[in-house]
Every structure is written in structure tokens, then in C-alpha cells.
Design a protein around this motif. Structure first.
Motif, PDB file in Angstrom:
ATOM      1  N   GLY A 460       0.782  -1.235   0.000  1.00 48.43           N
ATOM      2  CA  GLY A 460       0.000   0.000   0.000  1.00 48.43           C
ATOM      3  C   GLY A 460       0.811   1.280   0.000  1.00 48.43           C
ATOM      4  N   LEU A 461       2.150   1.181  -0.082  1.00 43.90           N
ATOM      5  CA  LEU A 461       2.988   2.372  -0.067  1.00 43.90           C
ATOM      6  C   LEU A 461       2.980   3.061  -1.426  1.00 43.90           C
ATOM      7  CD1 LEU A 461       4.082   0.611   2.361  1.00 43.90           C
ATOM      8  CD2 LEU A 461       6.290   1.734   1.972  1.00 43.90           C
ATOM      9  N   GLU A 462       3.208   4.362  -1.439  1.00 48.03           N
ATOM     10  CA  GLU A 462       3.493   5.074  -2.675  1.00 48.03           C
ATOM     11  C   GLU A 462       4.932   4.748  -3.055  1.00 48.03           C
ATOM     12  OE1 GLU A 462       3.925   9.681  -4.368  1.00 48.03           O
ATOM     13  OE2 GLU A 462       3.380   9.307  -2.268  1.00 48.03           O
ATOM     14  N   VAL A 463       5.207   4.524  -4.327  1.00 47.88           N
ATOM     15  CA  VAL A 463       6.536   4.079  -4.730  1.00 47.88           C
ATOM     16  C   VAL A 463       7.049   4.890  -5.912  1.00 47.88           C
ATOM     17  CG1 VAL A 463       7.941   2.135  -5.516  1.00 47.88           C
ATOM     18  CG2 VAL A 463       6.043   1.730  -3.938  1.00 47.88           C
ATOM     19  N   ILE A 464       8.319   5.249  -5.861  1.00 49.56           N
ATOM     20  CA  ILE A 464       9.009   5.889  -6.979  1.00 49.56           C
ATOM     21  C   ILE A 464      10.310   5.129  -7.219  1.00 49.56           C
ATOM     22  CG2 ILE A 464      10.241   7.952  -7.763  1.00 49.56           C
ATOM     23  CD1 ILE A 464       8.230   9.649  -6.284  1.00 49.56           C
ATOM     24  N   LEU A 465      10.621   4.871  -8.494  1.00 49.56           N
ATOM     25  CA  LEU A 465      11.856   4.190  -8.848  1.00 49.56           C
ATOM     26  C   LEU A 465      12.958   5.207  -9.150  1.00 49.56           C
ATOM     27  CD1 LEU A 465      10.582   1.246 -11.067  1.00 49.56           C
ATOM     28  CD2 LEU A 465      11.882   1.046  -8.945  1.00 49.56           C
ATOM     29  N   SER A 466      14.139   4.933  -8.616  1.00 52.33           N
ATOM     30  CA  SER A 466      15.291   5.820  -8.786  1.00 52.33           C
ATOM     31  C   SER A 466      16.147   5.344  -9.954  1.00 52.33           C
ATOM     32  CB  SER A 466      16.114   5.838  -7.500  1.00 52.33           C
ATOM     33  OG  SER A 466      17.345   6.505  -7.696  1.00 52.33           O
ATOM     34  N   ILE A 467      16.407   6.244 -10.888  1.00 49.99           N
ATOM     35  CA  ILE A 467      17.285   5.938 -12.018  1.00 49.99           C
ATOM     36  C   ILE A 467      18.570   6.733 -11.834  1.00 49.99           C
ATOM     37  CG2 ILE A 467      17.577   6.041 -14.514  1.00 49.99           C
ATOM     38  CD1 ILE A 467      14.581   5.805 -14.817  1.00 49.99           C
ATOM     39  N   ARG A 468      19.639   6.028 -11.520  1.00 47.67           N
ATOM     40  CA  ARG A 468      20.939   6.651 -11.266  1.00 47.67           C
ATOM     41  C   ARG A 468      22.000   5.979 -12.150  1.00 47.67           C
ATOM     42  NH1 ARG A 468      20.526  11.270  -7.872  1.00 47.67           N
ATOM     43  NH2 ARG A 468      19.291  10.794  -6.008  1.00 47.67           N
ATOM     44  N   PRO A 469      23.122   6.671 -12.361  1.00 52.15           N
ATOM     45  CA  PRO A 469      24.210   6.061 -13.148  1.00 52.15           C
ATOM     46  C   PRO A 469      24.657   4.738 -12.535  1.00 52.15           C
ATOM     47  CG  PRO A 469      24.616   8.410 -12.815  1.00 52.15           C
ATOM     48  CD  PRO A 469      23.438   8.061 -11.955  1.00 52.15           C
ATOM     49  N   GLY A 470      24.761   3.708 -13.362  1.00 53.07           N
ATOM     50  CA  GLY A 470      25.219   2.405 -12.895  1.00 53.07           C
ATOM     51  C   GLY A 470      24.127   1.483 -12.406  1.00 53.07           C
ATOM     52  N   ASN A 471      22.884   1.969 -12.323  1.00 57.94           N
ATOM     53  CA  ASN A 471      21.788   1.121 -11.864  1.00 57.94           C
ATOM     54  C   ASN A 471      21.397   0.096 -12.922  1.00 57.94           C
ATOM     55  OD1 ASN A 471      21.793   2.789  -9.655  1.00 57.94           O
ATOM     56  ND2 ASN A 471      19.629   3.315  -9.750  1.00 57.94           N
ATOM     57  N   HIS A 478       6.847  -0.698 -17.088  1.00 54.93           N
ATOM     58  CA  HIS A 478       6.450  -0.846 -15.680  1.00 54.93           C
ATOM     59  C   HIS A 478       5.542   0.323 -15.290  1.00 54.93           C
ATOM     60  CE1 HIS A 478       9.014   2.449 -14.287  1.00 54.93           C
ATOM     61  NE2 HIS A 478       9.964   1.981 -15.069  1.00 54.93           N
ATOM     62  N   GLU A 479       4.830   0.171 -14.189  1.00 59.73           N
ATOM     63  CA  GLU A 479       3.787   1.137 -13.835  1.00 59.73           C
ATOM     64  C   GLU A 479       4.261   2.244 -12.896  1.00 59.73           C
ATOM     65  OE1 GLU A 479       3.272  -2.301 -10.824  1.00 59.73           O
ATOM     66  OE2 GLU A 479       4.243  -1.883 -12.755  1.00 59.73           O
ATOM     67  N   PHE A 480       5.541   2.286 -12.539  1.00 59.35           N
ATOM     68  CA  PHE A 480       6.000   3.206 -11.506  1.00 59.35           C
ATOM     69  C   PHE A 480       6.544   4.520 -12.078  1.00 59.35           C
ATOM     70  CE2 PHE A 480       6.547  -1.063  -9.682  1.00 59.35           C
ATOM     71  CZ  PHE A 480       5.746  -0.920  -8.554  1.00 59.35           C
ATOM     72  N   LYS A 481       6.356   5.577 -11.316  1.00 60.57           N
ATOM     73  CA  LYS A 481       6.966   6.856 -11.644  1.00 60.57           C
ATOM     74  C   LYS A 481       8.477   6.732 -11.404  1.00 60.57           C
ATOM     75  CE  LYS A 481       7.220  11.679 -10.101  1.00 60.57           C
ATOM     76  NZ  LYS A 481       6.702  12.702  -9.144  1.00 60.57           N
ATOM     77  N   THR A 482       9.273   7.414 -12.219  1.00 58.86           N
ATOM     78  CA  THR A 482      10.729   7.367 -12.051  1.00 58.86           C
ATOM     79  C   THR A 482      11.287   8.778 -11.875  1.00 58.86           C
ATOM     80  OG1 THR A 482      11.139   7.495 -14.441  1.00 58.86           O
ATOM     81  CG2 THR A 482      10.924   5.286 -13.452  1.00 58.86           C
ATOM     82  N   ILE A 483      12.435   8.850 -11.212  1.00 56.30           N
ATOM     83  CA  ILE A 483      13.150  10.114 -11.047  1.00 56.30           C
ATOM     84  C   ILE A 483      14.631   9.865 -11.288  1.00 56.30           C
ATOM     85  CG2 ILE A 483      11.520  11.155  -9.418  1.00 56.30           C
ATOM     86  CD1 ILE A 483      13.551  10.342  -7.195  1.00 56.30           C
ATOM     87  N   THR A 484      15.347  10.917 -11.639  1.00 56.28           N
ATOM     88  CA  THR A 484      16.803  10.835 -11.754  1.00 56.28           C
ATOM     89  C   THR A 484      17.480  11.697 -10.697  1.00 56.28           C
ATOM     90  OG1 THR A 484      16.808  12.651 -13.376  1.00 56.28           O
ATOM     91  CG2 THR A 484      16.687  10.387 -14.229  1.00 56.28           C
TER      92      THR A 484
END
Length: 489
Positions: A460-471, A478-484
Motif C-alpha cells: 500500500g505504499l506510494e513508490v518511486i523508482l530511482s534511475i541513477r548512473p550504474g543502476n 512498468h507502472e511506476f513513476k521514475t526520477i533521476t
């Protein structure tokens, strides 16, 4: 039956009768109750801070009444009466909680013990002692220290400088509130909470000074030697309305989210691998390392039963120190190579890394956008936690020693694999129970791992995926919001 002496016509404790009596037990229960309530209200963090209450008993002189104190390092919302310490009026330890089964750590009396003070000649007006509706409330603010016991001198100075004060704020730590009974202290804590919360909300709205037409609040902070003063004027009938986001908590992963993966794989892991033999040899007889070895033994036995590659039997202690260490090194190196997310390995790594930080051989690394975001979220009232497969100690080391300074002042707590596997929804439910949210949706979880995101969303948590160098690459569509960058939040 225990003999009872008298002083000024009143009985004084001379046996276990008072210590094990009804009034002490009721006070133990009260402290446990208040710890849970204060945690739910957000007044105390998961394991930080302490609540201390003097046992009220009319048959015992005040000078002889006992003191009940909550332990350090125990989740506030899970405390029970048996967890409490009982001290004499002079601060001597009379009763300590029993140790809980492994892997629970031994209880520890809070460093707040040496800060307990008896305050007299207080007045009680409008909830805050010594203050009326039109009076000015002055609360000293003192700087924080490494250990709470080190606050004694500055706390005493603040009380001497402001004798009418019934509370002292400690920067980046909390507030000490006292009264002539636990009821008055609790009442005042509620009042201070209301006033400070109102001041913060008005500050967020850009209202920093007293407005003559309304007489709302004056919030002033200025330097005066090593002290600061916080003045608050409040209209008790005022209802302050501010836009408060539903998101009240942020839980952060470390590797690939706050910190480059390369720091973990190219710096931390090799350091632990290269120093495991040295660490075990130099600390072999310490209680901490014995606990690490016990945990590793249990893990290796389980690995052998499951046929995990690289697992090697660990000989018994009486075989000899060198033989035991050699087998431990072989197992640990195999675990590190396989990047095992297991508590036994992470706990030992944390202890090895601690030595590296202490010797200035390691320094924590975070992305440049992280410190500003932590400060911004913290200032807005959002509570920030860390959840990583690394041990809690390893997490604290990363954030406690960075090029940006000590970032732990912005963090409310740390979770590791003892709360559960990061790819299981149950783990995130446990975290939500620990932080005390009304709805799991009030927690934002940020991670770089898709499977962790799925598990957190299922809880039930709100989720954001992190996009960083080397990930690692994420699944398509996918259904998740992403940030850099955290600047996007």
C-alpha cells in the motif's frame, strides 16, 4: 513482611516491597503507554529519546520516591512495563529489564538518566506553568551534543538563565519538558506541541511576525552567546489552516538511490573482504565479535543444509582460534562474492566498516542532490527513514560521515533485513507499523530495485523508482513513476 522505617512520620522504603508494589507497576505501565501514544503523535522517534516519571505515592516522601525510566534502543510503540528501568531518587539503578532472546540486543539505560532534575516553585496557568494568556513564553534552545549525558552543563545553564522556563529545546534532537507531576508534564508537552506546530505552519505560510490585527504568533530566533531564544505568542482560539501533504513519511533505499552502486561494490565490499581476517583476529574475544560469529555459524549451518555454493563447515571453538577464523574468512568471502543479502554478513560488514570510518580510511558517499532534499523534506515536517539490506550500523556510518557533513540529523530511523526481506510485502507493512502511520499510502518508498517497488506497492505504499548512473535496467512498461534526482520530489 518487610520492615519500614519512617522519616517525618512517613514510611521510607527499606526492602523490595515498594520496588515491586502497585504504584511502581502502575508507573511502569504508564510510561509504556505514553511511549506508544507519543510515538503515534510523532513526538518521539522509533528508538530515540526517553520518558522518565517519578512514582507518585503519598505514603512515601518525595525525596525517596523512585524513578521509572524507559530504555534506550527499544521501539517506543512496542514497549511493555517489564522493559522499564527503576532508579532511586539519587539515580542509583534498582531494577533493570531482563534481556530478551537472541537476536534482540541487551537493554540499555538511556543517557537521559544523568539529566533528570527536580524542579520546584512552579506555577500552573493555562497549561504552561507560570504563564497566562497574555504572557510571553520563552523557551531556551541549546545545541545538541554527541551524547545526551553531555547536555547536562548547557541544560543547567539554560534553566538558570530562564528560571521560569518549563522546557528546553535541543537542536536536531527534541524537547525536555518537566513539571511537578507527570500529569502537568504531559499537559505541558501537549501545549508545547500545539504551539510549535502552529509556529512551523505559519512559518511555512510566510507569517513570521506578530500581526497586530490578529495577535497570532511571534516566532523569533536570535543568537545570544551559545544560547538561542524562541518566543511564541498564541491566540488559543486560533485555528491555523495550512496545506499539509498526505505524504508524511519517506523511506529511502541506499544503494542506487541515495548512494552510487559503485561506492558499495568498488569501495565498501572490497574493504570488508580485505579486512575480514584482520578484524576477526584483533577482536576475536570481544562480545560483539562472538555475537557476529554465532550469527555466522547459524547462517552457514542453514546454507550447508540447503547446499548453498561456497559454504564451508565452521569448526567448534575448541578447535583453535586460527582454524575458526580461516573457515569464517572462506565463508564470508563467498557470501560477499555472491552479494548475499543476509543479516549475518551485513552485521559483520558493518563492524568492519566502522573501523574504516574511525581510521578515516572510508567516507560515506551520497549523490549531490541528496543533502538538499533531506534538509527540505525535514524542514517541511516529513519524517525520513532508511531501509537497506546493509545493517543499521552500516547505514548510520554512510550518512554520518560524508563530504556534506553528518546527514543523520535529517533521519528519524533505520531499518535493515531484521524487519524482513526487501522483496516481501510483509516487510513494508512492518515498517508502516513501526513508524505509526494511519495509512500505508502516507509513506513514499524510493528504490532502484523493481522487485522491491512491487513489494512495497503491494503493502500500500506510494513508490518511486530511482534511475541513477550504474543502476540495473528496469522492465519495460512498468507502472511506476521514475526520477533521476531527489530535486524532482
Amino acid at each position: 513482611m518487610a520492615a519500614v522505617a519512617t522519616a517525618n512520620g512517613l514510611p521510607v522504603l527499606s526492602s523490595q516491597a515498594y520496588l515491586e508494589g502497585k504504584t511502581v507497576w502502575e508507573t511502569r505501565t504508564l510510561v509504556a503507554d505514553l511511549c506508544r501514544q507519543f510515538y503515534t503523535l510523532g513526538w518521539v522517534s522509533g528508538t530515540g529519546g526517553s520518558i522518565t516519571i517519578k512514582v507518585h505515592d503519598d505514603s512515601i516522601p518525595k525525596s525517596d520516591q523512585l524513578i521509572v525510566m524507559s530504555p534506550s534502543g527499544v521501539q517506543k510503540e512496542r514497549m511493555i512495563p517489564e522493559d522499564m528501568y527503576v532508579l532511586s531518587s539519587g539515580g542509583d539503578m534498582l531494577s533493570t529489564p531482563c534481556a530478551k532472546p537472541y537476536p534482540h540486543k541487551s537493554p540499555k539505560c538511556s543517557d537521559c538518566a544523568s539529566l533528570f532534575m527536580k524542579i520546584t516553585h512552579m506555577e500552573m496557568i493555562k497549561g504552561i506553568q507560570g504563564h497566562g494568556y497574555f504572557d510571553e513564553l520563552v523557551v531556551p534552545i541549546i545545541e545538541n551534543t554527541a551524547y545526551e549525558r553531555e547536555l547536562t552543563e548547557s541544560l543547567s545553564d539554560a534553566i538558570s538563565a530562564y528560571p521560569k522556563a518549563t522546557a528546553v529545546l535541543v537542536r536536531n534532537h527534541g524537547i525536555y519538558v518537566w513539571g511537578d507531576s507527570w500529569i502537568s508534564a504531559k499537559t505541558q508537552a501537549e501545549c508545547y506541541h500545539y504551539l510549535f506546530d502552529a509556529a512551523i505552519k505559519l512559518h511555512q505560510l510566510g507569517i513570521d511576525w506578530k500581526i497586530p490585527s490578529h495577535g497570532l504568533i511571534k516566532n523569533e530566533s536570535y543568537q545570544s552567546g551559545s544560547k538561542r531564544k524562541f518566543n511564541v505568542y498564541a491566540n488559543s482560539g486560533l485555528a491555523v489552516q495550512a496545506s499539509v501533504p498526505s505524504r508524511k513519511f519517506i523511506v529511502l533505499d541506499i544503494e542506487g538511490t541515495t548512494t552510487p552502486i559503485s561506492f558499495v561494490t568498488e569501495i565498501l565490499f572490497p574493504y570488508a573482504r580485505d579486512n575480514v581476517r584482520k578484524h576477526l583476529t584483533s577482536t576475536y574475544d570481544s562480545l560483539e565479535t562472538k555475537d557476529d560469529i554465532k550469527l555466522l555459524r547459524a547462517q552457514v549451518l542453514d546454507d550447508l543444509e540447503k547446499g548453498i555454493a561456497g559454504s564451508t563447515p565452521i569448526p567448534p571453538d575448541d578447535t583453535g582460534k586460527e582454524e575458526v577464523i580461516e573457515s569464517l574468512v572462506v565463508n564470508v568471502e563467498a557470501m560477499i562474492k555472491a552479494d548475499r543479502k543476509i543479516t549475518a554478513l551485513k552485521q559483520l560488514q558493518g563492524h568492519i566498516w566502522r573501523t574504516g570510518y574511525e581510521n578515516n580510511e572510508l567516507q560515506g558517499v551520497v549523490f549531490d542532490d541528496v543533502p538538499e532534499a533531506l534538509e527540505r523534506w525535514h524542514a517541511s515536517g516529513i519524517k525520513i527513514y532508511i531501509y537497506s539490506s546493509g545493517s543499521r550500523e552500516a547505514q548510520r556510518l554512510i550518512f554520518g560521515n560524508t563530504a556534506h557533513g553528518d546527514l543523520r540529523k535529517y533521519l528519524c530511523g533505520f531499518f535493515d533485513t531484521t524487519v524482513g526481506n526487501k522483496r516481501e510485502a510483509r516487510s513494508y507493512f512492518e515498517i508502516s507499523q513501526s513508524v505509526g502511520v494511519d495509512k500505508t499510502s502516507q509513506i513514499l518508498f524510493i528504490t532502484d530495485v523493481y522487485q522491491e517497488a512491487v513489494a512495497a506497492k503491494a503493502a500500500g505504499l506510494e513508490v518511486i523508482l530511482s534511475i541513477r548512473p550504474g543502476n540495473a535496467s528496469l522492465p519495460e512498461n512498468h507502472e511506476f513513476k521514475t526520477i533521476t534526482s531527489f530535486a524532482e520530489i
